[in-house]
Write an enzyme that holds these catalytic residues in place. Sequence first.
Site, PDB file in Angstrom:
ATOM      1  N   ARG A  50       3.416   2.546   4.540  1.00 35.27           N
ATOM      2  CA  ARG A  50       3.032   2.514   3.312  1.00 35.27           C
ATOM      3  C   ARG A  50       4.387   3.176   2.520  1.00 35.27           C
ATOM      4  NH1 ARG A  50      -3.161   4.359   3.251  1.00 35.27           N
ATOM      5  NH2 ARG A  50      -2.047   5.390   5.204  1.00 35.27           N
ATOM      6  N   ASP A  52       6.787   4.677  -0.256  1.00 40.98           N
ATOM      7  CA  ASP A  52       6.558   5.119  -1.701  1.00 40.98           C
ATOM      8  C   ASP A  52       7.660   4.183  -2.516  1.00 40.98           C
ATOM      9  OD1 ASP A  52       4.595   7.003  -1.658  1.00 40.98           O
ATOM     10  OD2 ASP A  52       5.938   8.541  -0.660  1.00 40.98           O
ATOM     11  N   TYR A 110      12.597   7.765  10.510  1.00 42.81           N
ATOM     12  CA  TYR A 110      13.192   7.764   9.190  1.00 42.81           C
ATOM     13  C   TYR A 110      14.432   8.462   9.148  1.00 42.81           C
ATOM     14  CZ  TYR A 110       8.458   6.547   7.249  1.00 42.81           C
ATOM     15  OH  TYR A 110       7.396   6.073   6.851  1.00 42.81           O
ATOM     16  N   ARG A 197       9.951  13.689   3.066  1.00 43.98           N
ATOM     17  CA  ARG A 197      10.667  14.421   1.717  1.00 43.98           C
ATOM     18  C   ARG A 197       9.982  16.090   1.558  1.00 43.98           C
ATOM     19  NH1 ARG A 197       8.429   9.924  -2.211  1.00 43.98           N
ATOM     20  NH2 ARG A 197       9.469  11.525  -3.650  1.00 43.98           N
TER      21      ARG A 197
END
Lengths: 244, 244
Positions: A50, A52, A110, A197
């Site tokens: 999901r 952002d 990522y 992050r």
Amino acid sequence: MHTYRVVVAYDGTGYSGWQVQPGRETVQGWVIRAARPLLGEGVRVTGASRTDAGVHALRQTVSIKGTRAVPAAVVARALNAELPRDIRVVGCAEADAGFDARRAAAGKRYVYLIEDGTVPTPFLLRYAWHLPWRLDVAVMRRALAPLRGRHDFSAFRAAAGRDHEPTCVIRALHVVRRRHRIALFVSADRFLHHMVRNIVGSAVEVGRGARPPEWLGDVLASHDRRRAGPTAPAPGLTLLRVMY
Amino acid sequence: MHTYRVVVAYDGTGYSGWQVQPGRETVQGWVIRAARPLLGEGVRVTGASRTDAGVHALRQTVSIKGTRAVPAAVVARALNAELPRDIRVVGCAEADAGFDARRAAAGKRYVYLIEDGTVPTPFLLRYAWHLPWRLDVAVMRRALAPLRGRHDFSAFRAAAGRDHEPTCVIRALHVVRRRHRIALFVSADRFLHHMVRNIVGSAVEVGRGARPPEWLGDVLASHDRRRAGPTAPAPGLTLLRVMY
């Protein structure tokens, strides 16, 4: 039920993230609208990650379930004909009826991009976090080492976390520099909300000299979100792939 | 008169090219507006290359002339404070009063990006020409070889050309492929209007098999614009640097 395993690439700049929200442009919302004419009103679309608002995906894996049997190549073409140009189906195959892209995921990878020159490159505005300080990548690597492996990552999850289980296994974590561009790659079995992050934001504190390298391991061990650095901005983050 | 040699990077997507046009957003127009408060109303701004709408620049060289003496570092900071984020001053130095970025240029280097996969990558929409055919890069290299050196490039200039002298010297011209991305690099002492895009459009005709490799040399020798291939779209083109 017919199930498709679909791989989707998107530039997240113009979207309020993956997940459907009323009154917002979302990637999932677009995929549902694009799939309906072909697969029926009751189509179900599940993304492995999901992402952002503003986060990109090179290979997001999506399960799509509908009541009609359509060849996978036709599904791919039909979706691309309906989707905006910055969302593209890059792969599509028929899957077992029970396949769920999120629950079946065994891991994700990522990358987070940083640019640390004095002047931000116009071409990276949507894809990198620009910082005016020169970061010390060697020190960042040293600081990040304790995060590899199985840990409770509570210190790096979103303040209002949606995740109950805080244990994740980081299988790979490395930092690469090329001139003023720094890429931070992270692979894990699962990720907490904002985890990449928050790790990046904390690693930057070390890389710019505001914190000593040992600090990152201390933050991890504290399990306390308030001790970590700021959350790095969304545009630097890209989902590279989902492993099954 | 005080003269500055300024290097500017821009994403050309949102602009009607370099050159000022009434009622249009142009890069030169922005640089003039940004320079006026610091260097005076009579400021003169000259770019080495008049890039077309949608064309990008990594290092466009610009001469800026004003009546006020200001340190070069201050000029750079002041311009960046006024310019939009997709136009950035990446270098600035004081220059001889007579320096003119266009007239003094001894050569320029461009790259043209092509993507030839079946599905265009969302991240390259603004920076590459997507083609649905697999191009044969080896054949394109062979076809382009006769263009190296000093020639009359009339066949590759814009139909309504603004250039009188059609002779240019191509010093380097090479094609590089990495997976589905193809980069065509061209260096020359000067370029006619649309010259790179017309060469690329013609090379693509050969690369997709619509024309034999010898055709490109024949088009060059014909000096006839009507014989060349279509003009490749602007977004694939980027000015890399200007040589002095």
